[in-house]
Motif scaffolding. Structure first.
Motif, PDB file in Angstrom:
ATOM      1  N   LEU A 171      37.827  36.018  32.016  1.00 10.86           N
ATOM      2  CA  LEU A 171      37.121  35.831  33.279  1.00 10.86           C
ATOM      3  C   LEU A 171      36.573  34.411  33.489  1.00 10.86           C
ATOM      4  O   LEU A 171      36.601  33.909  34.612  1.00 10.86           O
ATOM      5  N   PRO A 172      36.082  33.743  32.440  1.00 10.73           N
ATOM      6  CA  PRO A 172      35.567  32.387  32.674  1.00 10.73           C
ATOM      7  C   PRO A 172      36.609  31.414  33.209  1.00 10.73           C
ATOM      8  O   PRO A 172      36.244  30.400  33.820  1.00 10.73           O
ATOM      9  N   VAL A 173      37.894  31.683  32.992  1.00  9.88           N
ATOM     10  CA  VAL A 173      38.933  30.782  33.505  1.00  9.88           C
ATOM     11  C   VAL A 173      39.719  31.406  34.650  1.00  9.88           C
ATOM     12  O   VAL A 173      40.769  30.897  35.036  1.00  9.88           O
ATOM     13  N   SER A 174      39.214  32.499  35.206  1.00  4.95           N
ATOM     14  CA  SER A 174      39.891  33.137  36.332  1.00  4.95           C
ATOM     15  C   SER A 174      39.893  32.209  37.550  1.00  4.95           C
ATOM     16  O   SER A 174      38.867  31.607  37.877  1.00  4.95           O
ATOM     17  N   PRO A 175      41.037  32.069  38.243  1.00  4.88           N
ATOM     18  CA  PRO A 175      41.112  31.208  39.416  1.00  4.88           C
ATOM     19  C   PRO A 175      40.258  31.688  40.590  1.00  4.88           C
ATOM     20  O   PRO A 175      39.946  30.905  41.486  1.00  4.88           O
ATOM     21  N   VAL A 176      39.909  32.976  40.622  1.00  2.00           N
ATOM     22  CA  VAL A 176      39.010  33.522  41.643  1.00  2.00           C
ATOM     23  C   VAL A 176      37.959  34.369  40.933  1.00  2.00           C
ATOM     24  O   VAL A 176      38.219  34.901  39.841  1.00  2.00           O
ATOM     25  N   SER A 178      48.678  35.943  38.352  1.00  2.55           N
ATOM     26  CA  SER A 178      48.553  36.790  39.545  1.00  2.55           C
ATOM     27  C   SER A 178      47.281  36.473  40.320  1.00  2.55           C
ATOM     28  O   SER A 178      47.283  36.410  41.553  1.00  2.55           O
ATOM     29  N   LEU A 179      46.186  36.265  39.613  1.00  2.18           N
ATOM     30  CA  LEU A 179      44.931  35.904  40.267  1.00  2.18           C
ATOM     31  C   LEU A 179      45.062  34.569  40.993  1.00  2.18           C
ATOM     32  O   LEU A 179      44.560  34.398  42.109  1.00  2.18           O
ATOM     33  N   VAL A 225      42.565  35.155  48.880  1.00  2.00           N
ATOM     34  CA  VAL A 225      41.716  36.193  48.305  1.00  2.00           C
ATOM     35  C   VAL A 225      40.443  35.553  47.748  1.00  2.00           C
ATOM     36  O   VAL A 225      40.492  34.533  47.056  1.00  2.00           O
ATOM     37  N   GLU A 226      39.309  36.183  48.038  1.00  2.00           N
ATOM     38  CA  GLU A 226      38.019  35.602  47.662  1.00  2.00           C
ATOM     39  C   GLU A 226      37.404  36.233  46.413  1.00  2.00           C
ATOM     40  O   GLU A 226      36.558  35.633  45.759  1.00  2.00           O
ATOM     41  N   ARG A 227      37.802  37.458  46.098  1.00  2.00           N
ATOM     42  CA  ARG A 227      37.246  38.146  44.940  1.00  2.00           C
ATOM     43  C   ARG A 227      38.256  39.165  44.447  1.00  2.00           C
ATOM     44  O   ARG A 227      39.016  39.723  45.244  1.00  2.00           O
ATOM     45  N   ALA A 228      38.262  39.393  43.145  1.00  2.00           N
ATOM     46  CA  ALA A 228      39.222  40.336  42.575  1.00  2.00           C
ATOM     47  C   ALA A 228      38.536  41.348  41.683  1.00  2.00           C
ATOM     48  O   ALA A 228      37.547  41.047  41.016  1.00  2.00           O
TER      49      ALA A 228
END
Length: 221
Positions: free
Chosen positions: A58-63, A30-31, A39-42
């Motif tokens: 979080l370390p591998v979050s696309p955003v 989804s991210l 989207v720039e931040r989630a």
């Protein structure tokens, strides 16, 4: 991003957003979908019991993303997410998205954002209803409904941040409960703008939905 679903109907022992689709948790897919749409931040709103598990992703979050704990109801969780955006002077548009709609196309995300930037108060992606629908009354009777006038609602829904924050403050003050954020804006007297949704933005709720989502993903590849 609301990611507090229990996963019970999926037969999972973790929140639904942590269930994997082709080896990747739904929340990360989804991210990635939101990021592809600009989207720039989630802010990911999660159950307290699994906060550590979400933060580990979080370390591998696309955003860039932060994790906050949600509330008892969906609207409480959204309000917690909005609180995490306080003091963000450059955040003009906020999208509210269900993590379970992990394959929403970037074109839908951009269409929602562009409609808000063009002046809409609340924007939701929708699809025509294809099933026949009947309304059932409290006596056991029913009647057919003209489905041509009906639309199925998807996410992300888009808003000006200040407008959505005011709408949720109004819900608290008035003791109201709503099923989505566009309804919160309507409760404050706002209007809702519709944009075309997409079949790929299905909501993963039951095991069969995961099978369909996997086929959508395979078709993209």
């Amino acid at each position: 991003m609301v990611a507090a679903g229990s996963g019970v109907r999926l037969g999972a022992h973790v929140p639904k957003a942590l269930v994997e689709l082709d080896g990747v948790p739904l929340v990360l897919r989804s991210l990635a979908a939101l990021g592809a749409g600009g989207v720039e931040r989630a802010v990911v709103v999660v159950p307290a019991s699994h906060k550590d598990a979400f933060e580990a992703l979080l370390p591998v979050s696309p955003v860039p993303a932060v994790v906050v704990v949600g509330g008892e109801r969906r609207q409480d969780s959204v309000r917690a997410g909005l609180a995490a955006l306080r003091g963000e002077p450059h955040c003009a548009v906020v999208l509210v998205h269900d993590a379970a709609r992990a394959l929403v196309p970037a074109t839908v995300v951009r269409a929602v954002t562009e409609a808000v930037l063009a002046g809409a108060e609340a924007v939701i992606p929708v699809l025509p209803v294809t099933d026949s629908i009947r309304v059932v009354d409290d006596r056991g009777g029913s009647r057919a409904v003209d489905r041509s006038a009906l639309r199925a609602v998807q996410t992300p829904q888009g808003f000006r941040l200040s407008r959505l924050a005011d709408a949720h403050a109004h819900l608290v003050a008035a003791g109201l409960e709503v099923t989505d954020d566009a309804a919160a804006v309507e409760a404050l007297g706002g209007t809702v703008t519709l944009v075309p949704g997409h079949r790929d933005a299905l909501k993963v709720t039951e095991p069969a939905d995961l099978v369909v989502a996997a086929r959508v993903l395979a078709g993209r590849a």
